[in-house]
Design an enzyme around this catalytic site. Structure first.
Site, PDB file in Angstrom:
ATOM      1  N   ASN A   1      32.834 164.778  79.299  1.00  0.00           N
ATOM      2  CA  ASN A   1      33.271 165.522  80.480  1.00  0.00           C
ATOM      3  C   ASN A   1      32.643 166.912  80.493  1.00  0.00           C
ATOM      4  O   ASN A   1      32.014 167.321  81.470  1.00  0.00           O
ATOM      5  CB  ASN A   1      34.799 165.635  80.493  1.00  0.00           C
ATOM      6  CG  ASN A   1      35.480 164.297  80.589  1.00  0.00           C
ATOM      7  OD1 ASN A   1      34.827 163.269  80.760  1.00  0.00           O
ATOM      8  ND2 ASN A   1      36.791 164.276  80.470  1.00  0.00           N
ATOM      9  N   ASP A   2      32.835 167.654  79.404  1.00  0.00           N
ATOM     10  CA  ASP A   2      32.256 168.992  79.330  1.00  0.00           C
ATOM     11  C   ASP A   2      30.739 168.939  79.187  1.00  0.00           C
ATOM     12  O   ASP A   2      30.023 169.751  79.792  1.00  0.00           O
ATOM     13  CB  ASP A   2      32.859 169.770  78.160  1.00  0.00           C
ATOM     14  CG  ASP A   2      34.157 170.472  78.542  1.00  0.00           C
ATOM     15  OD1 ASP A   2      34.308 170.824  79.727  1.00  0.00           O
ATOM     16  OD2 ASP A   2      35.018 170.668  77.665  1.00  0.00           O
TER      17      ASP A   2
ATOM     18  N   GLU B   1      30.071 169.139  72.909  1.00  0.00           N
ATOM     19  CA  GLU B   1      30.281 169.354  74.337  1.00  0.00           C
ATOM     20  C   GLU B   1      29.262 170.320  74.928  1.00  0.00           C
ATOM     21  O   GLU B   1      29.139 170.434  76.141  1.00  0.00           O
ATOM     22  CB  GLU B   1      31.688 169.931  74.575  1.00  0.00           C
ATOM     23  CG  GLU B   1      32.797 169.046  74.027  1.00  0.00           C
ATOM     24  CD  GLU B   1      34.062 169.829  73.747  1.00  0.00           C
ATOM     25  OE1 GLU B   1      34.994 169.740  74.565  1.00  0.00           O
ATOM     26  OE2 GLU B   1      34.122 170.537  72.724  1.00  0.00           O
TER      27      GLU B   1
ATOM     28  N   ARG C   1      42.412 166.926  67.041  1.00  0.00           N
ATOM     29  CA  ARG C   1      41.566 168.024  67.486  1.00  0.00           C
ATOM     30  C   ARG C   1      42.347 169.329  67.400  1.00  0.00           C
ATOM     31  O   ARG C   1      43.476 169.413  67.891  1.00  0.00           O
ATOM     32  CB  ARG C   1      41.098 167.804  68.923  1.00  0.00           C
ATOM     33  CG  ARG C   1      40.098 168.866  69.406  1.00  0.00           C
ATOM     34  CD  ARG C   1      39.655 168.604  70.827  1.00  0.00           C
ATOM     35  NE  ARG C   1      40.714 168.833  71.789  1.00  0.00           N
ATOM     36  CZ  ARG C   1      40.606 168.595  73.090  1.00  0.00           C
ATOM     37  NH1 ARG C   1      39.487 168.082  73.573  1.00  0.00           N
ATOM     38  NH2 ARG C   1      41.612 168.821  73.914  1.00  0.00           N
TER      39      ARG C   1
ATOM     40  N   HIS D   1      42.422 165.318  90.698  1.00  0.00           N
ATOM     41  CA  HIS D   1      43.534 164.978  89.812  1.00  0.00           C
ATOM     42  C   HIS D   1      44.312 163.775  90.339  1.00  0.00           C
ATOM     43  O   HIS D   1      44.726 162.893  89.572  1.00  0.00           O
ATOM     44  CB  HIS D   1      44.459 166.186  89.671  1.00  0.00           C
ATOM     45  CG  HIS D   1      43.851 167.297  88.875  1.00  0.00           C
ATOM     46  ND1 HIS D   1      44.339 168.572  88.875  1.00  0.00           N
ATOM     47  CD2 HIS D   1      42.774 167.310  88.035  1.00  0.00           C
ATOM     48  CE1 HIS D   1      43.606 169.332  88.081  1.00  0.00           C
ATOM     49  NE2 HIS D   1      42.651 168.589  87.565  1.00  0.00           N
TER      50      HIS D   1
ATOM     51  N   CYS E   1      34.435 160.387  73.469  1.00  0.00           N
ATOM     52  CA  CYS E   1      35.847 160.431  73.862  1.00  0.00           C
ATOM     53  C   CYS E   1      36.044 160.939  75.279  1.00  0.00           C
ATOM     54  O   CYS E   1      37.176 161.151  75.714  1.00  0.00           O
ATOM     55  CB  CYS E   1      36.654 161.289  72.879  1.00  0.00           C
ATOM     56  SG  CYS E   1      36.117 162.996  72.788  1.00  0.00           S
TER      57      CYS E   1
END
Length: 805
Positions: free
Chosen positions: A695-696, A672, A576, A433, A742
């Protein structure tokens, strides 16, 4: 791009010449066809084979044909007569020498030259050899550019001088700028020649150690000169050509150990951050009532601090702090703290012991995702403990390069980019992070440098390159000068990107690609508008639902969506629906505990299990769609049945909102889940667009949780397996359904050409990254990128993909 055809009596000779030419531009494949020999062993030429080769090589910009001798020329002329009029007009036969001409033509074509320019380059290809052997080269020397312009002098360190490969790299580079660039051999006193001409560069006879002068004119003259200087500093990207470091140059702190985490050049005095956990004084309890009040006061202060930091985080990672906010209300944690206080512990000791217990339990779990949550517990624990003890927050150092063992999200969000010139962390990963927040704040960073980093004395000069992971302690002046040159080139690129941020992003061969913003607040929408976003490519609505005891109703949601629409001045909103679940629980939508929240009831699964929440959200979206172009996007879709059920609820919402048509309302899903990617053709008839959440998708495809530092090298979106899934989505979508990306891969400038080549037509990234991504699109030739992407799909790993790109 102009195509090339090689006509030769010998098939083996033609193939060898073509292979040699292709080596000049390995990252920019040129359409090149061979029409040679009657078969593998019989010499001869065939006019029909030449017409077929011309047709295959013609991608719309025409074809230049090179021939060896005799009947090859006659066969090529006959082939012209066999071609259709429209094609024949785009073909040029050149008298160029076959081998030298083919190399010059290939480099010129890769640089975007017209077919006439390609033919002229090929025809002049003997000039370098003629110059070297004493014959006069054809054509006059270049005339000086009109008016003063930027200039520079660089030294060529390549062992064989500016020979074909580095010269080809130089030609390709300068042709990407709107400028006239010229070079001269300052060591020999040669005339100026155009840098965009491989054949004219060969006449300079540049050897190792020679100095070459660079000058330019035109709109992008300064940027072009800076690019040539930077290219020369990289030995024209020739492998093994870099000069040995000077004897006085210091070694990196830990060669090869630092990992690039945030691009950019940083240098300055070392500044150590004070990140140690405060000591807890041995004092008695003031009584359970007083000590619990201290806890409540500290929690309230910490909550306000986190909300303030979250609101100021204008990127798509504000959700990092949502987990921290939820921990402040965690019933298990607070029950443990209260029990310890009632047992006689003072508030600081009770809080420290309770958070340590929960963190240790997370550490012991087998699931990588839940193990990583121990870091969140310790971060929040330290923040509240400092408040309880009245100890100031982590002291950020004076201006310079920040050095620390690691960096919490709160500390990273508080950094001032005007004061912190770089970040060096002994541990951590590029996906932590803290590293992500440093990246989106534009602060260069290198992580995982090693414990020796912490021994650097305060104030010692240090330098880093966040794009390569290079770290140098007490750098010499030559090293600093090289880094400053890199920094100047990077700053020039950033300025150019910012100046054109509001313009559309169109590839070099005319394919428009929309670049949107990932938005998680109204503040993000403001930032997106100023950064040149074409649309809100992803609005994460979780910020409306987290950190509260009751769900927002349709009126509250509608009001916020309209604020975002106002900030973006009518641009399309892609909203979303709520993406929560086991990893982001809601107190007003309780769910059973799950062993693996990432594979649990989340996304569309959670929404369909709580239809009242989804119905209110869809009603708010439909109302806004009456006045603003809106996309509604359902997350975590795995099956067609989920899409059908969600669309049925959307239809019900439209009926409640008055039933009038919303022509600007489109429906799409997030891809995803690998299964959804592989059955995109079955999902496509039910949607208007598919948006890939890389990402997923990456972590599911590779079974590697993206927040786990131990798996940072594995969870790579450029893995060929992930790229194959993206390719499957693009092919399954067909012509009617658009495909966007995205996830963080959309912001990777290395990945942008590959995504375009696979068929992606929209990218959505954090607002500050929009200008750079648009520039990456503009530098892309989609046809060329498609060829590279096809090769990437067959690569053996992410490193090989990056080498291709």
């Amino acid at each position: 791009m102009v195509g090339l055809v090689v006509v030769s009596h010998s098939r083996a000779l033609a193939r060898a010449a073509a292979a040699l030419a292709a080596e000049m531009v390995p990252d920019r494949p040129v359409p090149l066809e061979v029409a040679a020999g009657l078969d593998e062993t019989t010499f001869g030429t065939d006019a029909v084979a030449i017409t077929e080769a011309v047709t295959a090589a013609d991608h719309g910009d025409g074809v230049v044909v090179l021939m060896d001798l005799g009947s090859a020329v006659l066969s090529a002329e006959l082939a012209l007569d066999l071609l259709e009029d429209g094609v024949r007009d785009r073909v040029v036969l050149t008298p160029a020498p076959l081998v030298e001409g083919l190399i010059a033509a290939t480099v010129a074509a890769a640089g975007g030259a017209t077919r006439q320019e390609v033919a002229e380059e090929a025809a002049g290809a003997l000039s370098g050899k003629q110059s070297h052997l004493g014959a006069p080269p054809p054509g006059p020397a270049s005339a000086p550019p009109s008016g003063p312009g930027p200039s520079a002098t660089v030294t060529v360190v390549n062992p064989h001088g500016l020979h074909a490969r580095p010269a080809a790299r130089l030609v390709t580079q300068v042709r990407s700028f709107d400028a006239t660039v010229e070079l001269r051999n300052a060591t020999t006193g040669s005339a100026w020649v155009p840098a965009a001409s491989l054949s004219r560069l060969a006449t300079l006879g540049v050897l190792q150690g020679h100095e070459i002068g660079v000058r330019a004119s035109g709109p992008q003259a300064a940027a072009a000169v800076e690019a040539v200087v930077a290219l020369a500093a990289r030995s024209f990207d020739e492998t093994g050509a870099s000069p040995p470091p000077p004897a006085t140059a210091p070694a990196p702190v830990a060669p090869g150990a630092g990992r690039p985490a945030s691009p950019g050049i940083g240098h300055g005095p070392a500044r150590h951050a004070s990140t140690a956990e405060p000591e807890i004084p041995d004092v008695p309890s003031r009584g359970p009532g007083a000590e619990w009040q201290r806890i409540e006061d500290a929690l309230s202060t910490a909550r306000q601090d986190l909300l303030r930091i979250r609101a100021g985080t204008t990127d798509d990672h504000a959700g990092i702090f949502d987990a921290h906010l939820l921990l402040l209300d965690d019933a298990d944690l607070l029950d443990d703290v209260r029990s310890r206080i009632e047992g006689g512990s003072p508030a600081p000791r009770a809080w420290a012991d309770a958070t340590a217990r929960i963190a240790a339990e997370f550490d012991a779990l087998p699931d990588a995702y839940l193990q990583a949550r121990a870091t969140d517990v310790r971060s929040v624990g330290t923040q509240v403990l400092r408040t309880l003890l009245g100890v100031p927050a982590t002291a950020m150092p004076d201006e310079g390069v920040l050095i620390a063992a690691d960096l919490s999200p709160a500390d990273a969000a508080a950094l001032d980019p005007a004061r912190i010139t770089g970040i060096l962390l002994a541990s951590g990963s590029p996906t932590s992070h803290g590293a992500i927040l440093a990246r989106t704040r534009g602060i260069p960073a290198v992580v995982a440098v090693g414990p020796a980093l912490l021994d650097i004395p305060e104030g010692t000069p240090v330098a880093l390159d966040g794009a390569t992971g290079e770290v140098v302690v007490d750098p010499s002046e030559p090293v600093l000068a090289a880094l400053r040159e890199r920094a100047v080139a990077q700053a020039s690129r950033r300025r150019r990107a910012l100046a054109r941020a509001a313009e559309p992003a169109v590839t070099r061969d005319g394919v428009p690609i929309a670049v949107g913003a990932n938005v998680g607040s109204v503040a993000d929408a403001d930032s997106a508008a100023t950064s040149g976003a074409d649309l809100a490519g992803l609005i994460r609505t979780e910020f409306l639902f987290l950190g509260r005891d009751t769900a927002p109703d349709a009126d509250e949601q509608e009001a916020v969506y309209r604020q975002i629409a106002a900030a973006l001045d009518g641009r399309r909103l892609r909203i979303r629906t709520l993406d929560v679940g086991g990893d982001k629980p809601l107190p007003y939508a309780p769910a059973a505990a799950e062993d693996n929240p990432f594979l649990g009831v989340r996304g569309i699964r959670h929404s369909l299990a709580h239809p009242a929440l989804l119905a209110a959200q869809l009603l708010a979206i439909v109302r806004v769609a009456h006045d603003v172009p809106v996309d509604v996007m359902f997350p975590m879709v795995s099956t067609v049945d989920e899409v059908v059920a969600a669309r049925r609820m959307l239809g019900e919402a439209m009926s409640l909102a008055g039933g009038s048509a919303r022509p600007g309302l489109r429906v799409g899903i997030m891809v995803e889940v690998p299964a959804a990617a592989l059955k995109a053709a079955a999902l496509a008839p039910h949607v208007d667009f598919l948006s890939i959440g890389t990402n997923d998708l990456t972590q599911y495809a590779l079974a590697a949780e993206r927040g786990n530092p131990a798996l940072a090298t594995l969870a790579d979106g450029l893995d060929p397996g992930v790229l194959r899934l993206i390719d499957a989505v693009c092919r399954g979508a067909g012509d009617r359904v658009s495909v966007s990306v995205c996830g963080e891969l959309a912001a990777d400038e290395t990945a942008v050409p590959l995504l375009a080549g696979l068929g992606v037509r929209e990218l959505s990234v954090a607002p500050p990254l929009i200008p750079a991504v648009k520039e990456a699109v503009r530098a892309t030739d989609r046809a060329r990128a498609a060829a590279v992407a096809a090769r990437a799909l067959g690569s053996d790993g992410p490193a090989a993909v990056r080498a291709l790109s």
